[in-house]
Write a protein that holds these residues in place. Sequence first.
Motif, mmCIF file in Angstrom:
data_model
loop_
_atom_site.group_PDB
_atom_site.id
_atom_site.type_symbol
_atom_site.label_atom_id
_atom_site.label_comp_id
_atom_site.label_asym_id
_atom_site.label_seq_id
_atom_site.Cartn_x
_atom_site.Cartn_y
_atom_site.Cartn_z
ATOM 1 N N THR A 19 0.859 -1.179 0.000
ATOM 2 C CA THR A 19 0.000 0.000 0.000
ATOM 3 C C THR A 19 0.902 1.237 0.000
ATOM 4 O O THR A 19 2.111 1.146 0.204
ATOM 5 C CB THR A 19 -0.916 0.044 1.245
ATOM 6 O OG1 THR A 19 -0.099 0.130 2.417
ATOM 7 C CG2 THR A 19 -1.828 -1.162 1.309
ATOM 8 N N GLN A 20 0.309 2.394 -0.205
ATOM 9 C CA GLN A 20 1.039 3.650 -0.099
ATOM 10 C C GLN A 20 1.394 3.898 1.362
ATOM 11 O O GLN A 20 0.706 3.425 2.260
ATOM 12 C CB GLN A 20 0.182 4.812 -0.623
ATOM 13 C CG GLN A 20 -0.141 4.730 -2.090
ATOM 14 C CD GLN A 20 1.107 4.917 -2.944
ATOM 15 O OE1 GLN A 20 1.946 5.755 -2.660
ATOM 16 N NE2 GLN A 20 1.227 4.116 -3.994
ATOM 17 N N ARG A 33 2.815 1.145 6.202
ATOM 18 C CA ARG A 33 2.199 0.576 5.007
ATOM 19 C C ARG A 33 2.086 -0.928 5.207
ATOM 20 O O ARG A 33 2.817 -1.526 6.001
ATOM 21 C CB ARG A 33 2.968 0.902 3.731
ATOM 22 C CG ARG A 33 4.279 0.192 3.571
ATOM 23 C CD ARG A 33 4.913 0.550 2.252
ATOM 24 N NE ARG A 33 6.210 -0.122 2.089
ATOM 25 C CZ ARG A 33 6.910 -0.070 0.991
ATOM 26 N NH1 ARG A 33 6.472 0.612 -0.044
ATOM 27 N NH2 ARG A 33 8.057 -0.701 0.915
#
Length: 70
Positions: A19-20, A33
């Motif tokens: 994920t970011q 993340r």
Amino acid sequence: MTNFHFQPVSVQNDHHYATQWRSTALDTRLQTRLILRSPTPLTLPETLSSAEINRLREQGVTLSNEFRTR
């Protein structure tokens, strides 16, 4: 329900999806993340629910949480 957006990250023979980076609620200087690691390539939708992530974990996919400071 929270949805997570994963993107592929290539690391040798493992397939990583991340994920970011997001700031944590406790300290905006701390970011986190989520990482999915699989020995085989995964076809993932744009977002995954917690239930879908749990199903992947049951199939042998590793879920980890990374932290960093800015």
